[in-house]
Design a protein around this motif. Structure first.
Motif, PDB file in Angstrom:
ATOM      1  N   SER A  17     -56.149 -46.952 -48.108  1.00  0.00           N
ATOM      2  CA  SER A  17     -57.501 -47.086 -47.587  1.00  0.00           C
ATOM      3  C   SER A  17     -57.535 -46.994 -46.073  1.00  0.00           C
ATOM      4  CB  SER A  17     -58.093 -48.429 -48.043  1.00  0.00           C
ATOM      5  OG  SER A  17     -57.290 -49.502 -47.575  1.00  0.00           O
ATOM      6  N   GLN A  18     -56.462 -47.416 -45.431  1.00  0.00           N
ATOM      7  CA  GLN A  18     -56.373 -47.297 -43.980  1.00  0.00           C
ATOM      8  C   GLN A  18     -54.939 -46.959 -43.613  1.00  0.00           C
ATOM      9  OE1 GLN A  18     -57.763 -50.653 -41.799  1.00  0.00           O
ATOM     10  NE2 GLN A  18     -59.689 -50.833 -42.930  1.00  0.00           N
ATOM     11  N   ARG A  19     -54.790 -46.060 -42.695  1.00  0.00           N
ATOM     12  CA  ARG A  19     -53.474 -45.728 -42.174  1.00  0.00           C
ATOM     13  C   ARG A  19     -53.615 -45.550 -40.684  1.00  0.00           C
ATOM     14  NH1 ARG A  19     -52.798 -40.819 -44.108  1.00  0.00           N
ATOM     15  NH2 ARG A  19     -50.731 -40.575 -43.254  1.00  0.00           N
ATOM     16  N   HIS A  20     -52.989 -46.416 -39.949  1.00  0.00           N
ATOM     17  CA  HIS A  20     -53.072 -46.360 -38.486  1.00  0.00           C
ATOM     18  C   HIS A  20     -51.725 -45.869 -37.958  1.00  0.00           C
ATOM     19  CE1 HIS A  20     -56.871 -48.511 -38.733  1.00  0.00           C
ATOM     20  NE2 HIS A  20     -56.274 -49.381 -39.523  1.00  0.00           N
ATOM     21  N   LEU A  21     -51.455 -44.590 -38.183  1.00  0.00           N
ATOM     22  CA  LEU A  21     -50.178 -44.015 -37.799  1.00  0.00           C
ATOM     23  C   LEU A  21     -50.383 -43.029 -36.670  1.00  0.00           C
ATOM     24  CD1 LEU A  21     -48.673 -43.302 -41.327  1.00  0.00           C
ATOM     25  CD2 LEU A  21     -48.319 -45.286 -39.892  1.00  0.00           C
ATOM     26  N   THR A  22     -49.550 -43.138 -35.657  1.00  0.00           N
ATOM     27  CA  THR A  22     -49.592 -42.217 -34.527  1.00  0.00           C
ATOM     28  C   THR A  22     -48.318 -41.401 -34.520  1.00  0.00           C
ATOM     29  OG1 THR A  22     -50.851 -43.844 -33.278  1.00  0.00           O
ATOM     30  CG2 THR A  22     -49.889 -42.040 -32.030  1.00  0.00           C
ATOM     31  N   ASP A  23     -48.432 -40.122 -34.228  1.00  0.00           N
ATOM     32  CA  ASP A  23     -47.248 -39.263 -34.175  1.00  0.00           C
ATOM     33  C   ASP A  23     -46.184 -39.858 -33.261  1.00  0.00           C
ATOM     34  OD1 ASP A  23     -48.594 -37.526 -35.761  1.00  0.00           O
ATOM     35  OD2 ASP A  23     -49.117 -36.121 -34.166  1.00  0.00           O
ATOM     36  N   CYS A  24     -44.935 -39.817 -33.716  1.00  0.00           N
ATOM     37  CA  CYS A  24     -43.848 -40.241 -32.838  1.00  0.00           C
ATOM     38  C   CYS A  24     -43.249 -39.015 -32.169  1.00  0.00           C
ATOM     39  CB  CYS A  24     -42.798 -41.030 -33.605  1.00  0.00           C
ATOM     40  SG  CYS A  24     -41.963 -40.123 -34.906  1.00  0.00           S
ATOM     41  N   SER A  25     -42.518 -39.235 -31.099  1.00  0.00           N
ATOM     42  CA  SER A  25     -41.898 -38.126 -30.384  1.00  0.00           C
ATOM     43  C   SER A  25     -40.745 -37.565 -31.203  1.00  0.00           C
ATOM     44  CB  SER A  25     -41.387 -38.595 -29.020  1.00  0.00           C
ATOM     45  OG  SER A  25     -40.261 -39.456 -29.184  1.00  0.00           O
ATOM     46  N   TRP A  26     -40.312 -36.355 -30.836  1.00  0.00           N
ATOM     47  CA  TRP A  26     -39.199 -35.737 -31.557  1.00  0.00           C
ATOM     48  C   TRP A  26     -37.921 -36.563 -31.444  1.00  0.00           C
ATOM     49  CZ3 TRP A  26     -34.527 -33.212 -30.316  1.00  0.00           C
ATOM     50  CH2 TRP A  26     -33.973 -32.457 -31.357  1.00  0.00           C
ATOM     51  N   PRO A  27     -37.525 -37.049 -30.264  1.00  0.00           N
ATOM     52  CA  PRO A  27     -36.330 -37.898 -30.215  1.00  0.00           C
ATOM     53  C   PRO A  27     -36.479 -39.176 -31.037  1.00  0.00           C
ATOM     54  CG  PRO A  27     -36.851 -37.077 -28.019  1.00  0.00           C
ATOM     55  CD  PRO A  27     -38.014 -36.739 -28.893  1.00  0.00           C
ATOM     56  N   GLN A  28     -37.682 -39.802 -31.035  1.00  0.00           N
ATOM     57  CA  GLN A  28     -37.884 -40.993 -31.853  1.00  0.00           C
ATOM     58  C   GLN A  28     -37.698 -40.696 -33.332  1.00  0.00           C
ATOM     59  OE1 GLN A  28     -41.875 -42.118 -30.541  1.00  0.00           O
ATOM     60  NE2 GLN A  28     -41.095 -44.106 -29.889  1.00  0.00           N
ATOM     61  N   ALA A  29     -38.223 -39.560 -33.773  1.00  0.00           N
ATOM     62  CA  ALA A  29     -38.109 -39.203 -35.181  1.00  0.00           C
ATOM     63  C   ALA A  29     -36.655 -39.008 -35.577  1.00  0.00           C
ATOM     64  CB  ALA A  29     -38.916 -37.935 -35.455  1.00  0.00           C
ATOM     65  N   ARG A  30     -35.882 -38.356 -34.746  1.00  0.00           N
ATOM     66  CA  ARG A  30     -34.459 -38.151 -35.047  1.00  0.00           C
ATOM     67  C   ARG A  30     -33.720 -39.487 -35.122  1.00  0.00           C
ATOM     68  NH1 ARG A  30     -31.562 -33.179 -35.403  1.00  0.00           N
ATOM     69  NH2 ARG A  30     -30.312 -33.622 -33.564  1.00  0.00           N
ATOM     70  N   ARG A  31     -34.032 -40.383 -34.193  1.00  0.00           N
ATOM     71  CA  ARG A  31     -33.391 -41.701 -34.219  1.00  0.00           C
ATOM     72  C   ARG A  31     -33.791 -42.469 -35.472  1.00  0.00           C
ATOM     73  NH1 ARG A  31     -34.439 -41.558 -28.581  1.00  0.00           N
ATOM     74  NH2 ARG A  31     -36.340 -42.797 -28.855  1.00  0.00           N
ATOM     75  N   ALA A  32     -35.063 -42.383 -35.848  1.00  0.00           N
ATOM     76  CA  ALA A  32     -35.521 -43.086 -37.046  1.00  0.00           C
ATOM     77  C   ALA A  32     -34.824 -42.569 -38.296  1.00  0.00           C
ATOM     78  CB  ALA A  32     -37.039 -42.940 -37.184  1.00  0.00           C
ATOM     79  N   ALA A  33     -34.584 -41.269 -38.370  1.00  0.00           N
ATOM     80  CA  ALA A  33     -33.900 -40.697 -39.532  1.00  0.00           C
ATOM     81  C   ALA A  33     -32.459 -41.186 -39.614  1.00  0.00           C
ATOM     82  CB  ALA A  33     -33.957 -39.179 -39.463  1.00  0.00           C
ATOM     83  N   ARG A  34     -31.764 -41.232 -38.490  1.00  0.00           N
ATOM     84  CA  ARG A  34     -30.395 -41.736 -38.498  1.00  0.00           C
ATOM     85  C   ARG A  34     -30.374 -43.225 -38.832  1.00  0.00           C
ATOM     86  NH1 ARG A  34     -26.034 -38.966 -37.626  1.00  0.00           N
ATOM     87  NH2 ARG A  34     -24.935 -40.942 -37.593  1.00  0.00           N
ATOM     88  N   LEU A  35     -31.347 -43.976 -38.316  1.00  0.00           N
ATOM     89  CA  LEU A  35     -31.413 -45.402 -38.602  1.00  0.00           C
ATOM     90  C   LEU A  35     -31.648 -45.648 -40.090  1.00  0.00           C
ATOM     91  CD1 LEU A  35     -31.404 -48.260 -37.401  1.00  0.00           C
ATOM     92  CD2 LEU A  35     -33.883 -48.046 -37.093  1.00  0.00           C
ATOM     93  N   ALA A  36     -32.427 -44.781 -40.717  1.00  0.00           N
ATOM     94  CA  ALA A  36     -32.682 -44.941 -42.147  1.00  0.00           C
ATOM     95  C   ALA A  36     -31.402 -44.791 -42.964  1.00  0.00           C
ATOM     96  CB  ALA A  36     -33.721 -43.926 -42.607  1.00  0.00           C
ATOM     97  N   GLY A  37     -30.453 -44.028 -42.474  1.00  0.00           N
ATOM     98  CA  GLY A  37     -29.176 -43.851 -43.167  1.00  0.00           C
ATOM     99  C   GLY A  37     -28.044 -44.609 -42.521  1.00  0.00           C
ATOM    100  N   ARG A  38     -28.377 -45.713 -41.871  1.00  0.00           N
ATOM    101  CA  ARG A  38     -27.369 -46.420 -41.059  1.00  0.00           C
ATOM    102  C   ARG A  38     -26.225 -46.991 -41.897  1.00  0.00           C
ATOM    103  NH1 ARG A  38     -31.951 -49.223 -41.503  1.00  0.00           N
ATOM    104  NH2 ARG A  38     -31.948 -51.371 -42.260  1.00  0.00           N
ATOM    105  N   ARG A  39     -26.442 -47.170 -43.199  1.00  0.00           N
ATOM    106  CA  ARG A  39     -25.348 -47.611 -44.070  1.00  0.00           C
ATOM    107  C   ARG A  39     -24.844 -46.406 -44.860  1.00  0.00           C
ATOM    108  NH1 ARG A  39     -29.202 -51.704 -44.610  1.00  0.00           N
ATOM    109  NH2 ARG A  39     -28.537 -53.741 -43.785  1.00  0.00           N
ATOM    110  N   PRO A  40     -23.735 -45.827 -44.456  1.00  0.00           N
ATOM    111  CA  PRO A  40     -23.222 -44.670 -45.191  1.00  0.00           C
ATOM    112  C   PRO A  40     -22.950 -45.011 -46.648  1.00  0.00           C
ATOM    113  CG  PRO A  40     -22.081 -44.928 -43.097  1.00  0.00           C
ATOM    114  CD  PRO A  40     -22.886 -46.167 -43.300  1.00  0.00           C
TER     115      PRO A  40
END
Length: 424
Positions: A17-40
């Motif tokens: 019903s509500q989504r308050h999401l703002t685009d993140c920068s390209w470096p932030q997105a890359r860091r977030a992806a690596r953080l999501a897989g931080r446990r191999p």
């Protein structure tokens, strides 16, 4: 954090019903992806034949000296001391050898163990044998067959320096010596090194499994498209790229533009990572956000300030799984893959982030006013050159490219350093 949030306030239809999401920068997105897989993923033991494409979970150490014994580097004679030498036999690769005394020589093949007492190897083309008693010289044959017992002479100087054409024991490594660090992808060369050093099995991370869901009613898999239909380019393009990043592709299927079908495909996928193409924006049949919410997903990245590929997303699914949503346009999907999918897969595989190695822009690299731009490029004599056909729906530029240049907002002048992302 900007661009990082959870889906909440979900309606019965599965739509937030509500989504308050703002685009993140390209470096932030890359860091977030690596953080999501931080446990191999967990480590497993794999036979060499099954380890290709995995990632070392522990350092690779030598189980033996390499070479394990002094070895002849050339076909010729193993000699002891100064010449001339009395020839006393032959040793081939894989055969045991007896010691030789000072002044003796034994015919030897490349790779054969150097007899104890030998000080050097005289190459076949640098020596000749004569019968004892000084009869006319007879050159040894190219087949490796000498003329029996006799005297061996070195041509030219008449001597052979100690250690000449000998691969000494441990020249490449010593037993127990670390050779490769954990996090190294297992390539054919790594398999060869491991075998040479005595390994039958390797300790590697389990490869993240991936299911590719290609979304859209407009896609066809073969033949010439017509009547508003288009060929699916991403079904053939993405699997090899994901495989090179360490993934094991367990499925690829076409999902029509239907909310229920997509929800069930996401909810019931057995893969560690679900990769989708299309449906990430807000069009009339873009159901991915709603399907994620209905499947219990939690958005980590929703939109990235990058061109092409802005409407990409990364979500966490129940059970520790993840979903990467790529745009449907081909080059935009590639941009999403290098931004979110590859960093996530590298992290889950136990691989470190690739080192950024800037190269020089040969000309002005045009950028977007506010967003990072990923630009297909080639390397020229003076540096990196951009390619044409770089629109979101185009692949011609990518097919010619040697890399993707990361162009920051505003562009780069000629002579500036530019980060390159490898393309398989």
């Amino acid at each position: 954090m900007n661009g990082l949030t959870a889906l909440s306030d979900v309606t019965e239809a599965g739509r937030p019903s509500q989504r308050h999401l703002t685009d993140c920068s390209w470096p932030q997105a890359r860091r977030a992806a690596r953080l999501a897989g931080r446990r191999p993923l967990p480590a497993i033991e794999a036979a060499l034949a099954d380890a290709l494409g995995h990632t070392l979970a522990v350092p690779l150490a030598a189980l033996t000296d390499l070479p394990a014994f002094d070895t002849s580097a050339m076909d010729g004679w193993a000699v002891s001391g100064p010449g001339p030498w009395r020839t006393v036999g032959r040793v081939l690769a894989g055969q045991p050898c007896a010691p030789i005394a000072d002044g003796e020589a034994v015919e030897i093949a490349t790779g054969a163990q150097l007899p104890p007492g030998a000080t050097a190897v005289l190459r076949r083309e640098h020596g000749r044998t004569v019968p004892d008693g000084g009869a006319p010289a007879a050159v040894a044959t190219a087949t490796g067959q000498g003329l029996g017992p006799g005297l061996l002479h070195a041509l030219g100087t008449g001597s052979v320096p100690p250690g000449q054409d000998v691969r000494p024991r441990g020249q490449e490594c010593r037993r127990g010596e670390p050779l490769l660090p954990a996090g190294t992808p297992v390539t054919p060369a790594v398999l060869g090194l491991a075998a040479a050093c005595g390994h039958d099995r390797l300790t590697v991370h389990r490869r993240p499994t991936v299911e590719l869901l290609v979304l859209g009613d407009e896609l066809v898999d073969s033949g010439l498209p017509s009547a508003g239909l288009v060929r699916d380019a991403l079904g053939p393009l993405l699997p090899p790229w994901l495989h090179a990043a360490g993934a094991e592709l367990i499925g690829r299927r076409h999902v029509r533009d239907d909310f229920g079908l997509l929800r069930d495909a996401v909810r019931h996928s057995p893969a560690d990572v679900v990769v989708t193409t299309g449906g990430t924006a807000a069009g009339p049949v873009d159901f991915l956000h709603e399907a994620l919410a209905a499947a219990g997903g939690r958005l980590l990245v929703d939109g990235v300030a990058v061109r092409p590929g802005h409407p990409m997303l990364l979500a966490e699914l129940p059970g520790g799984r993840h979903l990467v949503g790529l745009p449907g346009n081909p080059l935009a999907a590639v941009a999403g893959a290098v931004t979110l999918a590859l960093p996530l897969l590298h992290a889950l595989s136990g691989r470190p982030a690739p080192e950024a190695r800037p190269e020089t822009a040969a000309v002005v690299l045009p950028g977007h006013p506010a967003d990072t731009r990923l630009l297909p490029v080639v390397r020229g004599e003076r540096g990196v050159l951009p390619l044409a056909f770089d629109g979101p729906a185009m692949l011609r530029g990518l097919a010619l490219a040697e890399a993707l240049a990361v162009v920051p907002p505003g562009g780069l002048p000629a002579g500036a350093g530019v980060e390159l992302l490898a393309t398989p």
